[in-house]
Design a protein around this motif. Structure first.
Motif, PDB file in Angstrom:
ATOM      1  N   ARG A  57      12.528   7.162   0.907  1.00 59.16           N
ATOM      2  CA  ARG A  57      11.851   5.974   0.377  1.00 59.16           C
ATOM      3  C   ARG A  57      11.129   5.254   1.505  1.00 59.16           C
ATOM      4  N   GLN A  58       9.861   4.889   1.263  1.00 57.41           N
ATOM      5  CA  GLN A  58       9.050   4.202   2.256  1.00 57.41           C
ATOM      6  C   GLN A  58       8.942   2.707   1.981  1.00 57.41           C
ATOM      7  N   ASN A  59       8.598   2.359   0.742  1.00 58.26           N
ATOM      8  CA  ASN A  59       8.372   0.949   0.424  1.00 58.26           C
ATOM      9  C   ASN A  59       8.208   0.757  -1.077  1.00 58.26           C
ATOM     10  N   THR A  60       8.108  -0.497  -1.460  1.00 59.82           N
ATOM     11  CA  THR A  60       7.743  -0.838  -2.831  1.00 59.82           C
ATOM     12  C   THR A  60       6.227  -0.948  -2.860  1.00 59.82           C
ATOM     13  N   ALA A  61       5.592  -0.086  -3.653  1.00 58.47           N
ATOM     14  CA  ALA A  61       4.130  -0.071  -3.727  1.00 58.47           C
ATOM     15  C   ALA A  61       3.597  -1.144  -4.668  1.00 58.47           C
ATOM     16  N   VAL A  62       4.308  -1.361  -5.789  1.00 61.26           N
ATOM     17  CA  VAL A  62       3.898  -2.356  -6.786  1.00 61.26           C
ATOM     18  C   VAL A  62       5.154  -3.066  -7.280  1.00 61.26           C
ATOM     19  N   VAL A  63       5.123  -4.394  -7.258  1.00 62.83           N
ATOM     20  CA  VAL A  63       6.283  -5.194  -7.654  1.00 62.83           C
ATOM     21  C   VAL A  63       6.427  -5.215  -9.180  1.00 62.83           C
ATOM     22  N   PRO A  64       7.622  -5.608  -9.666  1.00 63.46           N
ATOM     23  CA  PRO A  64       7.832  -5.665 -11.116  1.00 63.46           C
ATOM     24  C   PRO A  64       6.854  -6.646 -11.789  1.00 63.46           C
ATOM     25  N   PHE A  65       6.530  -6.370 -12.970  1.00 64.68           N
ATOM     26  CA  PHE A  65       6.936  -5.267 -13.799  1.00 64.68           C
ATOM     27  C   PHE A  65       5.838  -4.197 -13.772  1.00 64.68           C
ATOM     28  N   ALA A  66       6.177  -3.020 -13.285  1.00 62.66           N
ATOM     29  CA  ALA A  66       5.267  -1.881 -13.255  1.00 62.66           C
ATOM     30  C   ALA A  66       6.102  -0.644 -13.530  1.00 62.66           C
ATOM     31  N   HIS A  67       5.748   0.105 -14.562  1.00 54.52           N
ATOM     32  CA  HIS A  67       6.556   1.255 -14.985  1.00 54.52           C
ATOM     33  C   HIS A  67       5.642   2.431 -15.320  1.00 54.52           C
ATOM     34  N   ALA A  74      -9.979   9.481  -8.053  1.00 56.40           N
ATOM     35  CA  ALA A  74     -11.311   9.297  -8.632  1.00 56.40           C
ATOM     36  C   ALA A  74     -12.301  10.221  -7.921  1.00 56.40           C
ATOM     37  N   PRO A  75     -13.434  10.514  -8.551  1.00 57.06           N
ATOM     38  CA  PRO A  75     -14.433  11.381  -7.913  1.00 57.06           C
ATOM     39  C   PRO A  75     -14.893  10.898  -6.539  1.00 57.06           C
ATOM     40  N   ASP A  76     -14.870   9.576  -6.301  1.00 53.86           N
ATOM     41  CA  ASP A  76     -15.299   9.066  -4.989  1.00 53.86           C
ATOM     42  C   ASP A  76     -14.186   9.114  -3.939  1.00 53.86           C
ATOM     43  N   GLY A  77     -12.994   9.642  -4.312  1.00 51.94           N
ATOM     44  CA  GLY A  77     -11.885   9.766  -3.368  1.00 51.94           C
ATOM     45  C   GLY A  77     -10.881   8.633  -3.439  1.00 51.94           C
ATOM     46  N   THR A  78     -11.186   7.567  -4.165  1.00 53.26           N
ATOM     47  CA  THR A  78     -10.257   6.455  -4.319  1.00 53.26           C
ATOM     48  C   THR A  78      -9.051   6.909  -5.130  1.00 53.26           C
ATOM     49  N   TRP A  79      -7.875   6.483  -4.713  1.00 54.41           N
ATOM     50  CA  TRP A  79      -6.660   6.756  -5.490  1.00 54.41           C
ATOM     51  C   TRP A  79      -6.493   5.655  -6.522  1.00 54.41           C
ATOM     52  N   LEU A  80      -6.167   6.040  -7.746  1.00 52.40           N
ATOM     53  CA  LEU A  80      -5.978   5.110  -8.851  1.00 52.40           C
ATOM     54  C   LEU A  80      -4.546   5.235  -9.345  1.00 52.40           C
ATOM     55  N   MET A  81      -3.868   4.122  -9.514  1.00 51.28           N
ATOM     56  CA  MET A  81      -2.519   4.117 -10.073  1.00 51.28           C
ATOM     57  C   MET A  81      -2.522   3.262 -11.331  1.00 51.28           C
ATOM     58  N   TYR A  82      -2.204   3.909 -12.437  1.00 48.31           N
ATOM     59  CA  TYR A  82      -2.076   3.210 -13.712  1.00 48.31           C
ATOM     60  C   TYR A  82      -0.594   2.992 -13.980  1.00 48.31           C
ATOM     61  N   THR A  83      -0.227   1.809 -14.433  1.00 48.61           N
ATOM     62  CA  THR A  83       1.155   1.518 -14.809  1.00 48.61           C
ATOM     63  C   THR A  83       1.138   0.744 -16.117  1.00 48.61           C
ATOM     64  N   ILE A  84       2.259   0.783 -16.839  1.00 47.56           N
ATOM     65  CA  ILE A  84       2.393  -0.168 -17.924  1.00 47.56           C
ATOM     66  C   ILE A  84       3.029  -1.408 -17.309  1.00 47.56           C
ATOM     67  N   GLY A  85       2.666  -2.573 -17.844  1.00 43.37           N
ATOM     68  CA  GLY A  85       3.275  -3.802 -17.371  1.00 43.37           C
ATOM     69  C   GLY A  85       2.313  -4.726 -16.662  1.00 43.37           C
ATOM     70  N   VAL A  86       2.818  -5.907 -16.373  1.00 40.44           N
ATOM     71  CA  VAL A  86       2.090  -6.943 -15.644  1.00 40.44           C
ATOM     72  C   VAL A  86       3.036  -7.547 -14.613  1.00 40.44           C
ATOM     73  N   GLU A  87       2.474  -8.086 -13.533  1.00 42.37           N
ATOM     74  CA  GLU A  87       3.315  -8.708 -12.514  1.00 42.37           C
ATOM     75  C   GLU A  87       4.040  -9.914 -13.098  1.00 42.37           C
ATOM     76  N   LEU A  88       5.327 -10.002 -12.735  1.00 34.76           N
ATOM     77  CA  LEU A  88       6.172 -11.086 -13.233  1.00 34.76           C
ATOM     78  C   LEU A  88       6.809 -11.839 -12.074  1.00 34.76           C
TER      79      LEU A  88
END
Length: 154
Positions: A57-67, A74-88
């Motif tokens: 384990r390295q770190n928490t990438a996205v705080v709750p709530f993210a599931h 993406a085609p331009d090389g950007t990494w995209l992370m989709y999660t369900i949830g919103v920050e709480l």
């Protein structure tokens, strides 16, 4: 004492020195599956020994709530992370750290349950997008791209 759900893994580096990155949902405050919502956060782990791990384990990438993190490039090389949830706020999370509670039993403090259906307070009704130029992060919140808190075009 830590519970997780699902994982995405990706190779990085050269064929001679490959590092594998993993993103998974981890339940904060030593909670189990019964408190995945709202206690899920996205954590980042790496393996230097291959896809099967072990991972550190390295770190928490996205705080709750993210599931259910889903990471794609993406085609331009950007990494995209989709999660369900919103920050709480931390006050909205369950606290399962007391020795008398169990991962499958009731939480010490109970977060209010949101009404069901498509409304901003239903944590599971939103898909939030995060972006990063590097698989290692950091991840920046782009915004809610689907759901009742929809924040515009994307």
């Amino acid at each position: 004492g830590i519970s997780t759900w699902g994982a995405n893994i990706f190779p990085a580096g050269t064929p001679d020195s490959q590092v594998w990155h993993m993103y998974a949902a981890e339940f904060e405050n030593k909670c189990g599956i019964n408190h995945w919502s709202p206690n899920s956060a996205v954590v980042h782990a790496v393996s230097n020994t291959g896809a099967a791990g072990p991972y550190t384990r390295q770190n928490t990438a996205v705080v709750p709530f993210a599931h259910n993190p889903k990471v794609v490039r993406a085609p331009d090389g950007t990494w995209l992370m989709y999660t369900i949830g919103v920050e709480l706020p931390a006050s909205a999370l369950f606290n399962c750290t007391d020795e008398t509670s169990s991962a499958v039993g009731p939480a010490i403090q109970s977060a209010p349950s949101p009404p069901p259906g498509r409304n901003p307070m239903n944590r599971e009704s939103n898909i939030t997008l995060y972006t990063s130029q590097e698989l290692e992060g950091p991840w920046e919140r782009f915004g809610v791209v689907l759901g009742p808190d929809y924040e515009g075009t994307w």
